[in-house]
Write an enzyme that holds these catalytic residues in place. Structure first.
Site, PDB file in Angstrom:
ATOM      1  N   LYS A 289      25.565  66.288 -33.605  1.00 37.40           N
ATOM      2  CA  LYS A 289      26.816  65.626 -32.964  1.00 37.40           C
ATOM      3  C   LYS A 289      27.446  64.591 -33.893  1.00 37.40           C
ATOM      4  O   LYS A 289      27.003  64.331 -34.649  1.00 37.40           O
ATOM      5  CB  LYS A 289      25.810  64.881 -31.817  1.00 37.40           C
ATOM      6  CG  LYS A 289      26.748  64.369 -30.671  1.00 37.40           C
ATOM      7  CD  LYS A 289      26.909  65.558 -29.604  1.00 37.40           C
ATOM      8  CE  LYS A 289      27.953  65.324 -28.580  1.00 37.40           C
ATOM      9  NZ  LYS A 289      27.857  66.268 -27.393  1.00 37.40           N
TER      10      LYS A 289
ATOM     11  N   ASP B 178      33.829  66.730 -26.568  1.00 34.21           N
ATOM     12  CA  ASP B 178      32.953  65.912 -25.836  1.00 34.21           C
ATOM     13  C   ASP B 178      33.757  64.874 -25.219  1.00 34.21           C
ATOM     14  O   ASP B 178      34.931  65.114 -25.312  1.00 34.21           O
ATOM     15  CB  ASP B 178      31.662  65.264 -26.805  1.00 34.21           C
ATOM     16  CG  ASP B 178      30.475  64.657 -25.915  1.00 34.21           C
ATOM     17  OD1 ASP B 178      29.760  65.619 -25.432  1.00 34.21           O
ATOM     18  OD2 ASP B 178      30.600  63.396 -25.476  1.00 34.21           O
TER      19      ASP B 178
HETATM   20  P1  NDP Z   1      35.539  63.846 -20.429  1.00 37.43           P
HETATM   21  O1  NDP Z   1      36.151  62.658 -21.624  1.00 37.43           O
HETATM   22  O2  NDP Z   1      36.379  64.911 -20.491  1.00 37.43           O
HETATM   23  O3  NDP Z   1      35.412  63.201 -19.218  1.00 37.43           O
HETATM   24  C1  NDP Z   1      34.393  61.918 -19.091  1.00 37.43           C
HETATM   25  C2  NDP Z   1      34.458  61.314 -17.865  1.00 37.43           C
HETATM   26  O4  NDP Z   1      33.454  60.503 -17.596  1.00 37.43           O
HETATM   27  C3  NDP Z   1      35.774  60.571 -17.372  1.00 37.43           C
HETATM   28  O5  NDP Z   1      36.021  60.901 -15.817  1.00 37.43           O
HETATM   29  C4  NDP Z   1      35.494  59.333 -17.867  1.00 37.43           C
HETATM   30  O6  NDP Z   1      36.124  58.266 -17.297  1.00 37.43           O
HETATM   31  C5  NDP Z   1      33.956  59.226 -17.267  1.00 37.43           C
HETATM   32  N1  NDP Z   1      33.386  58.139 -18.060  1.00 37.43           N
HETATM   33  C6  NDP Z   1      33.085  58.364 -19.495  1.00 37.43           C
HETATM   34  N2  NDP Z   1      32.441  57.158 -19.812  1.00 37.43           N
HETATM   35  C7  NDP Z   1      31.985  56.606 -18.726  1.00 37.43           C
HETATM   36  C8  NDP Z   1      31.557  55.020 -18.579  1.00 37.43           C
HETATM   37  N3  NDP Z   1      30.906  54.574 -19.646  1.00 37.43           N
HETATM   38  N4  NDP Z   1      31.648  54.732 -17.304  1.00 37.43           N
HETATM   39  C9  NDP Z   1      32.268  55.260 -16.253  1.00 37.43           C
HETATM   40  N5  NDP Z   1      32.706  56.397 -16.459  1.00 37.43           N
HETATM   41  C10 NDP Z   1      32.837  57.156 -17.711  1.00 37.43           C
HETATM   42  O7  NDP Z   1      33.963  64.020 -21.098  1.00 37.43           O
HETATM   43  P2  NDP Z   1      33.243  65.543 -20.923  1.00 37.43           P
HETATM   44  O8  NDP Z   1      33.599  65.805 -19.289  1.00 37.43           O
HETATM   45  O9  NDP Z   1      33.507  66.507 -21.641  1.00 37.43           O
HETATM   46  O10 NDP Z   1      31.725  64.830 -20.914  1.00 37.43           O
HETATM   47  C11 NDP Z   1      31.134  64.370 -19.592  1.00 37.43           C
HETATM   48  C12 NDP Z   1      29.697  64.304 -20.002  1.00 37.43           C
HETATM   49  O11 NDP Z   1      29.248  65.765 -20.130  1.00 37.43           O
HETATM   50  C13 NDP Z   1      29.043  63.697 -21.419  1.00 37.43           C
HETATM   51  O12 NDP Z   1      27.901  63.151 -21.097  1.00 37.43           O
HETATM   52  C14 NDP Z   1      29.200  64.667 -22.161  1.00 37.43           C
HETATM   53  O13 NDP Z   1      28.173  64.466 -23.454  1.00 37.43           O
HETATM   54  C15 NDP Z   1      28.494  65.822 -21.496  1.00 37.43           C
HETATM   55  N6  NDP Z   1      28.883  67.323 -22.022  1.00 37.43           N
HETATM   56  C16 NDP Z   1      30.085  67.644 -22.060  1.00 37.43           C
HETATM   57  C17 NDP Z   1      30.274  68.967 -22.516  1.00 37.43           C
HETATM   58  C18 NDP Z   1      31.590  69.511 -22.947  1.00 37.43           C
HETATM   59  O14 NDP Z   1      31.499  70.837 -23.040  1.00 37.43           O
HETATM   60  N7  NDP Z   1      32.623  68.950 -22.710  1.00 37.43           N
HETATM   61  C19 NDP Z   1      28.933  69.759 -22.877  1.00 37.43           C
HETATM   62  C20 NDP Z   1      27.678  69.337 -22.528  1.00 37.43           C
HETATM   63  C21 NDP Z   1      27.716  68.156 -22.132  1.00 37.43           C
HETATM   64  P3  NDP Z   1      37.260  57.559 -18.156  1.00 37.43           P
HETATM   65  O15 NDP Z   1      38.411  58.579 -18.334  1.00 37.43           O
HETATM   66  O16 NDP Z   1      37.792  56.475 -17.029  1.00 37.43           O
HETATM   67  O17 NDP Z   1      36.674  56.794 -19.248  1.00 37.43           O
END
Ligand code: NDP
Length: 444
Positions: A125, A165
């Site tokens: 990662k 991510d």
């Molecule tokens: P994105 O950046 O596309 O979206 C993240 C979302 O979560 C946004 O809506 C963001 O809001 C919100 N968010 C992030 N941090 C916080 C926080 N501290 N408090 C509140 N809201 C938060 O990321 P992904 O959708 O790709 O990833 C989401 C999760 O899924 C993570 O845990 C990631 O590790 C996991 N994941 C992702 C994969 C992938 O293929 N993308 C694969 C497997 C797991 P804002 O925009 O306001 O920050």
């Protein structure tokens, strides 16, 4: 088990002030005792001690110039945790909260998740405390170019293959790939996944994590003779994972009623309109409040959170530790019967304990969100053969993989006398695959 306690103590001593890393290690180690007792080979050769120590950790300075001409300095990370099963594989996260602890917890989780996919990929990662929110495209590009100017020497299609991510989507992958190509003078498509479709990307990669979570929830429901149709689903987040979880929930006849971001959350009792969500988030890079202001019947809230809404199924898809004990109690009180983790480690240990005690269906992220990395491995497979599969073929492969992960977790849980325990099933299945490969490779 004494041996496991000793290893965990050592992790605490050697990695001070890294609470999420401790949490991720504890969550895995505490379920491994039956496997270690059953197979004495896992007690030898300091296998556990090696498993919790990354093979390599890279930390580097990332200087870049903002639109005002001012020099900014961020920190870059890549933790190459375990390559027993294949090249390191795992995303890059750009978010202000990123530090070594966060990257290590994510890298550790990734080892077992990748093993569960059965596709020959190791765990790693990376990321940076750079936050793309509010930055111009040119600033994001300059940052990505500086980040890759160091990272390129550590990665490669056979060595380490990053992906996206939080904060890293198709735009960032494009800039990172461009700089890698320029520095190496090679069009090495398999060095990054999550690429755009025109130059080596795979259909379904964008949708894969969200789709996979919902497919996993469906498989769990089927063990109880139920389906998704008509179920009310609460989703957190509004990024890549959440958006396509919402889309798949709708496709399968259920009703997604919430989304969130760091500014608040939205309740849309009629069902989230995924095309409007994509327009607001992917095209305009707006906030969930913009969605609510344009959708009749949807309300935006700053107080409370999505877990307060009554539902049948909860899909935490935003970030780590976003669902705590209190939230778990509320969900259970309101009749929630399935929780599948779309994000990495979104539920606190206390919340998981409550879900397991109450015997609802609970799927850990390692298993439920593995569809993203699985489709990344399918992207690598297409790159290696210079092919591009149809959407249907890629989705068919993803579906098969998710069903197999589900069945493998269930079979392992059964084998170890804990039927229906997907946490134990996922951890032991992944562990045994990695541990056996490590033993076969000798002490390295
Ligand atoms: P994105 O950046 O596309 O979206 C993240 C979302 O979560 C946004 O809506 C963001 O809001 C919100 N968010 C992030 N941090 C916080 C926080 N501290 N408090 C509140 N809201 C938060 O990321 P992904 O959708 O790709 O990833 C989401 C999760 O899924 C993570 O845990 C990631 O590790 C996991 N994941 C992702 C994969 C992938 O293929 N993308 C694969 C497997 C797991 P804002 O925009 O306001 O920050």
């Amino acid at each position: 088990m004494k041996r496991i306690e000793e290893v965990y103590e050592e992790v605490l001593n050697r990695n001070p002030a890294e609470p999420e890393f401790h949490q991720a290690v504890h969550e895995v180690l505490e379920t491994l005792a039956p496997a270690i007792e059953k197979h004495s080979r896992y007690q030898d050769y300091a296998l556990l001690e090696r498993l919790v120590e990354p093979e390599r950790q890279i930390i580097f300075r990332v200087p870049w110039i903002d639109d005002e001409g001012k020099v900014q300095v961020n920190r870059g990370y890549r933790v190459e945790f375990n390559s027993a099963l294949g090249p390191y594989k795992g995303g890059l996260r750009f978010h202000h909260s990123v530090n070594r602890n966060i990257i290590k917890f994510l890298g550790f989780e990734q080892i077992f998740k990748n093993a569960l996919t059965g596709q020959g990929i190791g765990g790693g990662k990376g990321g940076s405390d750079f936050d793309p929110h509010g930055k111009s495209d040119n600033e994001v590009m300059r940052f990505c170019q500086s980040f890759m100017t160091e990272l390129y020497r550590h990665i490669g299609a056979q060595t380490d293959v990053p992906a996206g991510d939080i904060g890293v989507g198709a735009r960032e992958i494009g800039y990172l790939f461009g700089q890698y190509k320029r520095l190496t003078n090679r069009f090495e498509a398999g060095v990054l996944t999550g690429k755009a479709l025109g130059w080596g990307g795979s259909l379904v990669r964008t949708e894969a994590t969200g789709y996979g979570v919902v497919l996993f929830a469906q498989s769990m429901l089927q063990t109880k003779g139920e389906g998704l149709a008509g179920q009310r689903v609460v989703v957190s987040g509004s990024g890549n994972v959440a958006t396509y979880a919402v889309q798949k929930v709708e496709q399968l006849g259920a009703i997604p009623v919430t989304i969130s971001d760091s500014s608040g959350w939205v309740h849309d009792p009629e069902g989230i309109d995924v095309e409007l969500l994509r327009q607001v988030k992917e095209v305009e890079r707006g906030r969930v409040s913009d969605y609510a202001s344009r959708k009749k019947g949807a309300e935006f809230y700053k107080e409370g959170y999505v877990w307060d809404v009554a539902c049948d199924i909860a899909l935490p898809c935003a970030t780590q530790n976003e669902l705590n004990e209190k939230d778990a109690r509320t969900l259970l009180k309101n009749g929630c019967k399935v929780v599948a983790e779309g994000a990495n480690m979104p539920c606190t240990p206390e919340a998981i304990e409550l879900f397991q005690e109450s015997r609802i269906l609970f799927a850990p992220g390692k298993a439920a969100n593995a569809g993203g990395v699985a489709t990344s491995a399918l992207e690598m497979q297409q790159n290696a053969s210079r092919a591009q599969w149809s959407f249907d073929r890629a989705e068919h492969e993803l579906t098969k993989i998710m069903e197999k992960i589900h069945d493998d977790c269930l079979a392992t849980a059964e084998e170890y006398g804990q039927p229906g325990d997907y946490v134990l099933g996922a951890n032991i299945t992944g562990f045994e695959r990695v541990a056996d490969a490590m033993l076969q490779h000798g002490v390295i």
